[in-house]
Design an enzyme around this catalytic site. Sequence first.
Site, mmCIF file in Angstrom:
data_model
loop_
_atom_site.group_PDB
_atom_site.id
_atom_site.type_symbol
_atom_site.label_atom_id
_atom_site.label_comp_id
_atom_site.label_asym_id
_atom_site.label_seq_id
_atom_site.Cartn_x
_atom_site.Cartn_y
_atom_site.Cartn_z
ATOM 1 C CD GLU A 303 -2.526 -1.123 2.766
ATOM 2 O OE1 GLU A 303 -2.164 -0.325 3.646
ATOM 3 O OE2 GLU A 303 -3.386 -1.998 2.954
ATOM 4 C CE LYS A 305 5.471 4.519 6.969
ATOM 5 N NZ LYS A 305 5.263 5.827 7.540
ATOM 6 N NE ARG A 310 -2.322 3.818 12.619
ATOM 7 C CZ ARG A 310 -1.586 2.726 12.651
ATOM 8 N NH1 ARG A 310 -0.302 2.802 12.919
ATOM 9 N NH2 ARG A 310 -2.107 1.552 12.407
ATOM 10 C CD GLU A 377 -0.825 8.691 8.074
ATOM 11 O OE1 GLU A 377 -1.137 7.826 8.921
ATOM 12 O OE2 GLU A 377 0.235 9.343 8.140
ATOM 13 C CE LYS A 481 -0.631 -1.927 6.115
ATOM 14 N NZ LYS A 481 -1.874 -1.159 6.263
ATOM 15 N NE ARG A 495 8.224 0.185 16.248
ATOM 16 C CZ ARG A 495 7.842 1.247 15.538
ATOM 17 N NH1 ARG A 495 7.801 1.191 14.222
ATOM 18 N NH2 ARG A 495 7.506 2.364 16.130
ATOM 19 C CE LYS A 501 8.805 2.031 10.040
ATOM 20 N NZ LYS A 501 8.658 3.152 10.940
#
Length: 677
Positions: A303, A305, A310, A377, A481, A495, A501
Amino acid sequence: SKLLQSKAKDPYPDWKEGTPVPYAALCTTFSLVEMTSKRLVITEHCALFLRQVLRLTPDDFLPTVNLMINKLAPDYAGIELGIGESLIMKAIGETTGRSLQVIKQDQKEIGDLGLVAVKSRSTQPTMFKPKALTVRGVHKGLMEIATVSGHGAQGRKVDNIKKLLSAADAHSTGKIDVNTDKGGPSEAKFIVRFLEGKLRLGLAEKTVLVSIAQAVCIHEAEQKGQVPSTSDIEKAEQLLKTVYSELPSWDVIIPAMMKTGIMKLRESCKLRPGVPLKPMLANPTKAITEVLDRFENQTFTCEFKYDGERAQIHYVAKDHQDEYIDGVPGATQEAAKGIASVFSRNSEDLSKKYPDILAKLGTWVKEGTKSFVMDCESVAWDVAEKKVLPFQQLMTRKKKDVKIEDVKVKVCVFAFDLLFLNGEALVEKSLRERRELMYESFKPVEGEFAFATSMDGQEIEQIQTFLEESIKASCEGLMVKMLDGTESGYEPSKRSRNWLKIKKDYLAGIGDSLDLVVLGAYYGKGKRTSVYGAFLLACYNSANDTYETICNIGTGFSEQVLEELHKTLSEIVIDRPKPFYSHSSGGQHQPDVWFEPRYVWEVKTADLTLSPRYKAAIKEGADPAGEKGISLRFPRFIKVREDKKPDEATGSRQVVEMYRKQESVTKNKGPSVDDDF
Ligand code: ATP
């Protein structure tokens, strides 16, 4: 274990069944915790104490837990003490009849305001004995200090601190005696430390959570005349961990636990709109190949970023309001439309910052979508050009009491996960399923609401192309992901290795920026004499609750930013470093001023190196001799991280991992540290 056998001791004659828990009893436990660094021993002390509370005064269980974790209420309630050192010193002086000058002198010598309070106290003759402090009284008193506002608030805060301090230790029996568990003069010390925001006991909330589970499990069995097995206790711990990760609110969990018992907690305490979850976080990677290695033989999705803020959006339609957790402060009541809130990465309530999001929310929802929690976001949006704007634009928006008509920087919300839908928590479903439900339940509106752009191709070239597209679209890079299977579930507060990322700047650099706490500053030279020209930064070591210095920084600031920083930082100057700052002593390495640990800055660096001058991760073994800490070379200021608290700064462990990961470790590169001022 000792915990199962030993009956909780009862050294406080005034503490009888149903009477308020003496604050001194809690402080005794704190003192015992303070004497050890063994986590199991700490857990045991806390669990024993909590058992005693359950046995004698269950009504005080919640305030006791809150005082143990150094909080007054859950984060989303937005209740903060915000008391600086100078206010506390003033209150200590006025309570004990000592001058501010003497207090400051003591603070210079002792370095721990808590102990300064104790010292001040012991020299004061007591004419009459005030009533002993209780846990509920201290909690209430602190709450009043936190919530006082309006005209004369500072003065009333000092008065309230004085009230607490003048009753502290009035009944103390002298030095703490470990054998009898009798409390020493420690109430003033812990009140002051609470006000400072750090009890410095090495008592993490996770440890308190385990103690709660043990205490409740044993207490419940005891009441039935039974003894729980180790596996019962472990089950209770596991269950409480899961419940807390989905519903991080002791205000909600503890009353429910008292009602139903710990093992039935899952029935009443599940993820629900109204209580923000701690968000799932990602691990940094340096190359696309690293991503492919991690997800070998698994399907994943990429995806964009987005570089914004957030936003966890909670919503319940009008006729479904019983799904919203009752009594949660901060929820924006829009009676006609339902209830909605926006929470930050930090569980802060952002509803007053984003009335525009709340007003439009209803139009993004398809028919049949009655309640949800969505992970998004919020990104600054260029209405004319129809594209994403840089993060800096978003930061210029006002934070409180924003009126829709005054909003200049428009935002577009990019949704990437759905955690709750129509009464049901989705966190255990696979990402593919959650995403499909999200697509079915919402409709994009140009410039207001969109789904995060994604791509499911698994080939290295596809990922490379998609990464380039993300950069063109003004994004920071990609999130990759896990898409299917149990590992793709949403892991609150973790985390996770299931979210990676890739940032565009990583590809050559050290992997990620760091988020560091500002501890001190140096006056500027030349053009910068009226402001601070450079700063001392630190990472956070959660193992012993200290801030460890990592670099000096003087690059990346515009003149305007330096002026702003000077203004905000001047307000939190303290006379000397806090005792929980780990830094080099010795003249030339000392900053000109020290600050309260409050602000977190994002910083980039060329690489990491060992330096005798800094203390970061010194105990983590990067330098086998244990003499040098890790330091940043060519650090560069990026931005203030308003959404991070100091104890959420980059951890010492993360620093050492970054250091080990970088290739230059083996190479012996350049001079050890370059301080750029
Ligand atoms: P960073 O400095 O990278 O934001 P962080 O510690 O705040 O670090 P990370 O887990 O490292 O958080 O990165 C994830 C962050 O990226 C999220 O908190 C979120 O704000 C943002 N983000 C943007 N787009 C996405 C997306 N598609 N999926 C998940 N998070 C996203």
